[in-house]
Structures are given as structure tokens and as C-alpha cells.
Design a protein around this motif. Structure first.
Motif, PDB file in Angstrom:
ATOM      1  N   GLN A 102       0.829  -1.214   0.000  1.00 32.70           N
ATOM      2  CA  GLN A 102       0.000   0.000   0.000  1.00 32.70           C
ATOM      3  C   GLN A 102       0.860   1.260   0.000  1.00 32.70           C
ATOM      4  O   GLN A 102       0.548   2.231  -0.689  1.00 32.70           O
ATOM      5  CB  GLN A 102      -0.940   0.014   1.210  1.00 32.70           C
ATOM      6  CG  GLN A 102      -2.076  -0.956   1.119  1.00 32.70           C
ATOM      7  CD  GLN A 102      -2.969  -0.903   2.359  1.00 32.70           C
ATOM      8  OE1 GLN A 102      -2.767  -0.106   3.268  1.00 32.70           O
ATOM      9  NE2 GLN A 102      -3.963  -1.777   2.393  1.00 32.70           N
ATOM     10  N   VAL A 103       1.950   1.240   0.772  1.00 34.40           N
ATOM     11  CA  VAL A 103       2.848   2.398   0.822  1.00 34.40           C
ATOM     12  C   VAL A 103       3.454   2.649  -0.552  1.00 34.40           C
ATOM     13  O   VAL A 103       3.524   3.805  -1.016  1.00 34.40           O
ATOM     14  CB  VAL A 103       3.952   2.204   1.894  1.00 34.40           C
ATOM     15  CG1 VAL A 103       5.068   3.217   1.743  1.00 34.40           C
ATOM     16  CG2 VAL A 103       3.356   2.280   3.293  1.00 34.40           C
ATOM     17  N   GLN A 104       3.895   1.604  -1.244  1.00 34.52           N
ATOM     18  CA  GLN A 104       4.467   1.764  -2.583  1.00 34.52           C
ATOM     19  C   GLN A 104       3.443   2.352  -3.540  1.00 34.52           C
ATOM     20  O   GLN A 104       3.740   3.255  -4.320  1.00 34.52           O
ATOM     21  CB  GLN A 104       4.965   0.425  -3.118  1.00 34.52           C
ATOM     22  CG  GLN A 104       6.247  -0.044  -2.497  1.00 34.52           C
ATOM     23  CD  GLN A 104       6.686  -1.394  -3.047  1.00 34.52           C
ATOM     24  OE1 GLN A 104       5.889  -2.152  -3.584  1.00 34.52           O
ATOM     25  NE2 GLN A 104       7.978  -1.690  -2.898  1.00 34.52           N
ATOM     26  N   LYS A 105       2.226   1.845  -3.475  1.00 30.74           N
ATOM     27  CA  LYS A 105       1.160   2.325  -4.351  1.00 30.74           C
ATOM     28  C   LYS A 105       0.855   3.795  -4.073  1.00 30.74           C
ATOM     29  O   LYS A 105       0.743   4.613  -4.989  1.00 30.74           O
ATOM     30  CB  LYS A 105      -0.096   1.471  -4.128  1.00 30.74           C
ATOM     31  CG  LYS A 105      -1.227   1.749  -5.075  1.00 30.74           C
ATOM     32  CD  LYS A 105      -2.448   0.990  -4.581  1.00 30.74           C
ATOM     33  CE  LYS A 105      -3.103   0.172  -5.626  1.00 30.74           C
ATOM     34  NZ  LYS A 105      -4.310  -0.497  -5.139  1.00 30.74           N
ATOM     35  N   LEU A 106       0.738   4.157  -2.793  1.00 30.13           N
ATOM     36  CA  LEU A 106       0.425   5.538  -2.423  1.00 30.13           C
ATOM     37  C   LEU A 106       1.589   6.489  -2.732  1.00 30.13           C
ATOM     38  O   LEU A 106       1.369   7.636  -3.126  1.00 30.13           O
ATOM     39  CB  LEU A 106       0.039   5.620  -0.946  1.00 30.13           C
ATOM     40  CG  LEU A 106      -1.296   4.958  -0.589  1.00 30.13           C
ATOM     41  CD1 LEU A 106      -1.483   4.910   0.919  1.00 30.13           C
ATOM     42  CD2 LEU A 106      -2.447   5.662  -1.274  1.00 30.13           C
ATOM     43  N   GLU A 109       1.402   7.136  -6.404  1.00 28.52           N
ATOM     44  CA  GLU A 109       0.271   8.022  -6.662  1.00 28.52           C
ATOM     45  C   GLU A 109       0.603   9.456  -6.246  1.00 28.52           C
ATOM     46  O   GLU A 109       0.301  10.408  -6.974  1.00 28.52           O
ATOM     47  CB  GLU A 109      -0.956   7.523  -5.896  1.00 28.52           C
ATOM     48  CG  GLU A 109      -2.223   8.301  -6.186  1.00 28.52           C
ATOM     49  CD  GLU A 109      -3.424   7.721  -5.446  1.00 28.52           C
ATOM     50  OE1 GLU A 109      -4.334   8.507  -5.142  1.00 28.52           O
ATOM     51  OE2 GLU A 109      -3.455   6.505  -5.182  1.00 28.52           O
ATOM     52  N   ASN A 110       1.255   9.589  -5.111  1.00 27.76           N
ATOM     53  CA  ASN A 110       1.635  10.916  -4.614  1.00 27.76           C
ATOM     54  C   ASN A 110       2.622  11.594  -5.571  1.00 27.76           C
ATOM     55  O   ASN A 110       2.489  12.780  -5.897  1.00 27.76           O
ATOM     56  CB  ASN A 110       2.236  10.790  -3.214  1.00 27.76           C
ATOM     57  CG  ASN A 110       2.460  12.114  -2.547  1.00 27.76           C
ATOM     58  OD1 ASN A 110       1.893  13.127  -2.939  1.00 27.76           O
ATOM     59  ND2 ASN A 110       3.302  12.118  -1.519  1.00 27.76           N
ATOM     60  N   GLN A 111       3.613  10.859  -6.041  1.00 29.30           N
ATOM     61  CA  GLN A 111       4.596  11.423  -6.963  1.00 29.30           C
ATOM     62  C   GLN A 111       3.932  11.841  -8.273  1.00 29.30           C
ATOM     63  O   GLN A 111       4.255  12.885  -8.838  1.00 29.30           O
ATOM     64  CB  GLN A 111       5.713  10.413  -7.239  1.00 29.30           C
ATOM     65  CG  GLN A 111       6.645  10.223  -6.066  1.00 29.30           C
ATOM     66  CD  GLN A 111       7.659   9.109  -6.306  1.00 29.30           C
ATOM     67  OE1 GLN A 111       7.541   8.347  -7.271  1.00 29.30           O
ATOM     68  NE2 GLN A 111       8.640   9.012  -5.424  1.00 29.30           N
ATOM     69  N   GLY A 116       1.721  16.443 -11.678  1.00 29.12           N
ATOM     70  CA  GLY A 116       0.624  16.982 -12.469  1.00 29.12           C
ATOM     71  C   GLY A 116      -0.225  15.959 -13.185  1.00 29.12           C
ATOM     72  O   GLY A 116      -1.162  16.309 -13.882  1.00 29.12           O
ATOM     73  N   GLN A 117       0.076  14.656 -13.052  1.00 25.67           N
ATOM     74  CA  GLN A 117      -0.780  13.657 -13.675  1.00 25.67           C
ATOM     75  C   GLN A 117      -2.054  13.517 -12.860  1.00 25.67           C
ATOM     76  O   GLN A 117      -2.062  13.663 -11.655  1.00 25.67           O
ATOM     77  CB  GLN A 117      -0.068  12.281 -13.715  1.00 25.67           C
ATOM     78  CG  GLN A 117       1.046  12.198 -14.718  1.00 25.67           C
ATOM     79  CD  GLN A 117       1.622  10.785 -14.749  1.00 25.67           C
ATOM     80  OE1 GLN A 117       1.405   9.979 -13.854  1.00 25.67           O
ATOM     81  NE2 GLN A 117       2.382  10.481 -15.792  1.00 25.67           N
ATOM     82  N   SER A 118      -3.138  13.218 -13.561  1.00 28.10           N
ATOM     83  CA  SER A 118      -4.382  13.017 -12.843  1.00 28.10           C
ATOM     84  C   SER A 118      -4.683  11.529 -12.722  1.00 28.10           C
ATOM     85  O   SER A 118      -4.255  10.730 -13.555  1.00 28.10           O
ATOM     86  CB  SER A 118      -5.537  13.717 -13.575  1.00 28.10           C
ATOM     87  OG  SER A 118      -5.688  13.118 -14.851  1.00 28.10           O
ATOM     88  N   PHE A 119      -5.388  11.165 -11.662  1.00 30.48           N
ATOM     89  CA  PHE A 119      -5.755   9.775 -11.413  1.00 30.48           C
ATOM     90  C   PHE A 119      -7.263   9.640 -11.487  1.00 30.48           C
ATOM     91  O   PHE A 119      -7.985  10.408 -10.854  1.00 30.48           O
ATOM     92  CB  PHE A 119      -5.316   9.360 -10.005  1.00 30.48           C
ATOM     93  CG  PHE A 119      -3.893   8.928  -9.915  1.00 30.48           C
ATOM     94  CD1 PHE A 119      -3.560   7.590  -9.884  1.00 30.48           C
ATOM     95  CD2 PHE A 119      -2.868   9.865  -9.871  1.00 30.48           C
ATOM     96  CE1 PHE A 119      -2.252   7.197  -9.799  1.00 30.48           C
ATOM     97  CE2 PHE A 119      -1.549   9.463  -9.776  1.00 30.48           C
ATOM     98  CZ  PHE A 119      -1.242   8.131  -9.747  1.00 30.48           C
ATOM     99  N   VAL A 124      -5.175   4.563 -11.014  1.00 31.14           N
ATOM    100  CA  VAL A 124      -4.140   4.299 -12.020  1.00 31.14           C
ATOM    101  C   VAL A 124      -3.955   5.564 -12.842  1.00 31.14           C
ATOM    102  O   VAL A 124      -4.937   6.175 -13.269  1.00 31.14           O
ATOM    103  CB  VAL A 124      -4.548   3.118 -12.929  1.00 31.14           C
ATOM    104  CG1 VAL A 124      -3.500   2.852 -13.974  1.00 31.14           C
ATOM    105  CG2 VAL A 124      -4.797   1.874 -12.091  1.00 31.14           C
ATOM    106  N   PRO A 125      -2.708   6.008 -13.051  1.00 33.62           N
ATOM    107  CA  PRO A 125      -2.486   7.244 -13.821  1.00 33.62           C
ATOM    108  C   PRO A 125      -3.055   7.142 -15.231  1.00 33.62           C
ATOM    109  O   PRO A 125      -3.059   6.090 -15.837  1.00 33.62           O
ATOM    110  CB  PRO A 125      -0.964   7.393 -13.862  1.00 33.62           C
ATOM    111  CG  PRO A 125      -0.377   6.266 -13.100  1.00 33.62           C
ATOM    112  CD  PRO A 125      -1.476   5.376 -12.638  1.00 33.62           C
ATOM    113  N   SER A 126      -3.509   8.270 -15.731  1.00 32.30           N
ATOM    114  CA  SER A 126      -4.069   8.292 -17.079  1.00 32.30           C
ATOM    115  C   SER A 126      -2.983   8.555 -18.112  1.00 32.30           C
ATOM    116  O   SER A 126      -1.928   8.999 -17.840  1.00 32.30           O
ATOM    117  CB  SER A 126      -5.159   9.337 -17.196  1.00 32.30           C
ATOM    118  OG  SER A 126      -4.668  10.603 -16.791  1.00 32.30           O
TER     119      SER A 126
END
Length: 126
Positions: A102-106, A109-111, A116-119, A124-126
């Protein structure tokens, strides 16, 4: 005397387990008490049936194969037996692995959000 009684009781136990009876007479002999976990319990079990190729022992060989066939139908559910401390340690190790994932996933996502990428809602990044 006692050996024949134990073997007879073992046969009754195997028959009861094969028929999936609610009552299994484990306590009727010392042998079946000792083998309780191995016979339909929490342990892995192996049974070896020895038969003779001689026609002289045909009846005994057929009886042995019938006995082994019934024993083969018994389904054990092996369980690793742990004390409470060992069980807690294993559960916590599993939880640590899940939390690291979960930490790796978050973190990813945070980075991505900082760059500037949206989720979408799936994460999952677009």
C-alpha cells in the motif's frame, strides 16, 4: 488379544471415516487414540498396504486392498499448529507485506499527483 482388538477398532474407525459418520470410535483402543490426528485429523498420513502375489494369500491380499481403499477415501485437513505468539508473528508479517504494498502504491500516486498527472477513481495514472 490386544493387537487384534486394536486392529479391529482401527478398521471400525476407517469405516466410520469413509462413511463420514458423526461418531468415530477413536477411544475404543490405544492404537486409534494415538492415530487420531493422522486418521481424519490435522496431520498428513501415509498408509502402505502390503499384498502377496501368492495365490495362497489371495483372501488376505483382497482384504488388505479393500481396507486400503477405504482408508484412501479419508480426507485430512493438515493444519500448521502454532502457539499464539507464533501465530501473531505470522499474521503481523502478512500485514507488514500488505502495508508495504500500500505504501508503494500511495507513494507512486503521490509522486504522480505532484508531477501533475491526474488519477481516475481506480487509482491508475491516465
Amino acid at each position: 488379544g490386544a493387537i487384534n482388538k486394536s486392529l479391529f477398532t482401527l478398521s471400525k474407525v476407517i469405516s466410520a471415516l469413509d462413511r463420514r459418520d458423526t461418531f468415530v470410535p477413536y477411544r475404543d483402543s490405544k492404537l486409534t487414540k494415538l492415530l487420531m490426528d493422522s486418521l481424519g485429523g490435522n496431520s498428513k498420513c501415509l498408509m502402505v498396504a502390503c499384498c502377496s502375489p501368492s495365490e495362497k494369500y489371495l483372501d488376505e491380499s483382497v482384504s488388505t486392498l479393500t481396507y486400503a481403499s477405504r482408508a484412501r477415501n479419508i480426507q485430512n485437513k493438515p493444519v500448521i499448529q502454532m502457539d499464539q505468539t507464533s501465530r501473531l508473528i505470522a499474521e503481523l508479517k502478512t500485514e507488514i507485506v500488505e502495508l508495504k504494498s500500500q505504501v508503494q502504491k500511495l507513494t507512486a500516486e503521490n509522486q504522480s499527483l505532484r508531477s501533475g498527472q491526474s488519477f481516475p477513481q481506480g487509482g491508475v495514472p491516465s
